[in-house]
Design an enzyme around this catalytic site. Structure first.
Site, PDB file in Angstrom:
ATOM      1  N   CYS A 144       0.923  -1.225   0.007  1.00 45.50           N
ATOM      2  CA  CYS A 144      -0.093  -0.353  -0.292  1.00 45.50           C
ATOM      3  C   CYS A 144       1.041   1.005  -0.423  1.00 45.50           C
ATOM      4  O   CYS A 144       1.561   2.053  -1.010  1.00 45.50           O
ATOM      5  CB  CYS A 144      -0.752  -0.021   1.033  1.00 45.50           C
ATOM      6  SG  CYS A 144      -2.412   1.125   1.254  1.00 45.50           S
TER       7      CYS A 144
ATOM      8  N   HIS B  86      -3.560  -4.140   0.042  1.00 47.98           N
ATOM      9  CA  HIS B  86      -2.902  -5.351   1.835  1.00 47.98           C
ATOM     10  C   HIS B  86      -3.956  -7.227   0.866  1.00 47.98           C
ATOM     11  O   HIS B  86      -4.711  -7.132   1.119  1.00 47.98           O
ATOM     12  CB  HIS B  86      -3.563  -5.142   2.519  1.00 47.98           C
ATOM     13  CG  HIS B  86      -3.960  -3.482   2.522  1.00 47.98           C
ATOM     14  ND1 HIS B  86      -2.666  -3.344   3.860  1.00 47.98           N
ATOM     15  CD2 HIS B  86      -4.700  -2.633   1.780  1.00 47.98           C
ATOM     16  CE1 HIS B  86      -2.841  -1.521   3.798  1.00 47.98           C
ATOM     17  NE2 HIS B  86      -3.449  -1.327   2.812  1.00 47.98           N
TER      18      HIS B  86
ATOM     19  N   GLU C 245      -1.995  -9.197   3.039  1.00 47.77           N
ATOM     20  CA  GLU C 245      -2.534  -9.157   5.132  1.00 47.77           C
ATOM     21  C   GLU C 245      -4.237  -9.427   5.088  1.00 47.77           C
ATOM     22  O   GLU C 245      -4.812  -9.904   5.953  1.00 47.77           O
ATOM     23  CB  GLU C 245      -1.951  -8.194   6.094  1.00 47.77           C
ATOM     24  CG  GLU C 245      -1.844  -7.143   6.361  1.00 47.77           C
ATOM     25  CD  GLU C 245      -1.926  -6.030   4.841  1.00 47.77           C
ATOM     26  OE1 GLU C 245      -1.718  -6.972   4.254  1.00 47.77           O
ATOM     27  OE2 GLU C 245      -1.737  -4.562   5.406  1.00 47.77           O
TER      28      GLU C 245
END
Lengths: 200, 257
Positions: A79, A181, A183
């Site tokens: 990001c 993202h 994650e």
């Protein structure tokens, strides 16, 4: 060992847990030596470009990133952690923009789209020889951002469209980056993290 | 491809349990929040929202613990709202594992809080939760607090415009008239708020039939939040997504293993 660079940007706990699913040890650190020595360094980031650069500079992050790349040690930007790898960010700036780490040329600028931030799950058009997207070529990933790079850099690119087409992933030798993202992108994101971890 | 519409499962949490009522009253127990969060994540929810409706300090500490435990095992975005009054409250939640926070009453009392949070953490962490009902204000919609029980004399559309200017990154629009009724989202309200805002809009309150979800999208919502229809098994998240997919709305189908 994966090091997640802690420079005061956002919550790193879930990133730590997500990268740990790869089976490798994960440490969240702002320590220069740990960040330099890890097999892979993750540079996360949420918020504004200038604030992230300020935090990064406070832990000597730009130098750490440059030194790792010169020594062929893998780095993954996520990001804003991707955006700051460019030369310049134009976010909230009236006088020409903020200076980035400058691994890649070009600037990060506001997306031209009716609804911003670009928030939610979107697909990535990846290169067939991509390492990151192996097995998750057709999946969606979670994005939260209003700014992006729009010109190609590095060896392989991933592209996404929100209002206009922008660069959503880069693989450039030892430095990789995603605008989304991983994650926070469920099973597809964890698979991408595993792909990167296996390359370390 | 394009940005998918988001299906958000909302869990109202008090003192460590998920509860659900009708028009914010008559709460009934609906399960363990961490278990439910994991289940919804596995079923393909695009985001999760915890609304902490605890009245006590201990209840809030319990919620922080739930956020921590959820963030450890569910890798999709998590928004937490309820009782947030300061930048410090936001910091605590983000550190526990929240990705976004939603604010409501405190922002009405002190609108500068919006700018304070956005300046520190970025607009993208900040969801403005608007509990609105139909009333005789300029736009026909007014803002309420205390779970819809108290009108505060603020026009809902004027408030949305002001909050967007102060830096919210997203709007969670709850219809207090429709909440928990399963009679459909308030389409007129969604249309009206969409016209005055350029940030993502989450429709909330009233989801019942599958057609209700697509109607809210047609009115301009970017994301659809529901609670009771999921908690009580009226629809599975996958059913909603399959319905929307078959009607040509862009949805994220469950990731391959």
């Amino acid at each position: 060992m994966i090091a997640i660079l802690d420079y005061g940007s956002g919550n790193l706990r879930s990133a730590e847990r997500a990268f740990a699913t790869s089976g490798l040890d994960v440490v969240v650190t702002s320590d220069r030596d740990s960040a330099l020595e890890a097999d892979g360094l993750v540079v996360p980031g949420v918020g504004a470009f200038a604030a992230c650069m300020k935090g990064l500079n406070a832990v000597d992050g730009a130098a750490i990133i440059r030194e790792r790349i010169s020594k062929e040690r893998p780095v993954l930007g996520i990001c804003i952690g991707m955006q700051i790898l460019f030369s310049k960010g134009t976010e909230h700036s009236e006088n020409g923009g903020h200076t980035g780490v400058g691994i890649w040329p070009g600037e990060v600028s506001l997306l031209s789209a009716p609804i911003l931030p670009h928030m939610g799950w979107n697909s990535v058009k990846s290169d067939s020889s991509s390492l990151l997207f192996q097995g998750v070529e057709d999946e969606s990933f979670y994005f939260v951002h209003s700014y992006a790079a729009k010109t190609a850099v590095g060896k392989l690119q991933g592209w996404t469209t929100h209002g206009e087409e922008f660069l959503s992933a880069v693989e450039d030798g030892y430095v990789c980056a995603t605008q989304f993202h991983p994650e926070k992108s469920g099973a597809a994101g964890l698979a991408l993290i595993k792909n990167w971890s296996k390359s370390l | 491809m394009t940005l998918s519409v988001r299906i958000i499962a909302c869990l109202d949490v008090t003192d460590g349990r998920v509860v659900k009522g009708v028009n914010f009253t008559n709460l009934v127990d609906a399960g363990d929040p961490v278990e439910m969060a994991a289940l919804y994540g596995a079923e393909g929810a695009d985001e999760l929202t915890f609304l902490d409706i605890s009245a006590s300090v201990i209840g809030r500490e319990t919620t922080l613990d739930i956020v921590r435990r959820t963030a450890e095992q569910v890798f999709i975005p998590l928004t937490v709202g309820g009782g947030i009054r300061s930048v410090e409250d936001v910091d605590r939640l983000l550190r526990a594992g929240a990705d976004k926070v939603s604010i409501n009453t405190a922002a009405i009392a002190r609108p500068e809080l919006i700018a304070e949070i956005a300046d520190r953490f970025g607009s993208q962490v900040l969801v403005l939760s608007v509990d609105a009902r139909r009333a005789r204000t300029d736009s026909g919609f007014e803002v309420t607090t205390h779970g819809g029980r108290e009108g505060v004399g603020i026009d809902a559309l004027a408030w949305v415009e002001k909050a967007c200017a102060l830096g919210v990154g997203e709007i969670l629009l709850n219809s207090m008239d429709a909440d928990g009724t399963r009679a459909g989202y308030d389409i007129g309200m969604i249309t009206a708020v969409r016209e005055v805002s350029k940030v993502p809009l989450i429709a909330s309150g009233g989801a019942g039939s599958l057609e209700d979800f697509s109607a809210a999208l047609d009115a301009g919502a970017d994301a659809l939040l529901a609670a009771s229809v999921f908690h009580f098994g009226i629809h599975r998240i996958g059913d909603v997504k399959s319905y929307l997919d078959s009607h040509k709305y862009p949805v994220r189908m469950q990731a391959a293993k």
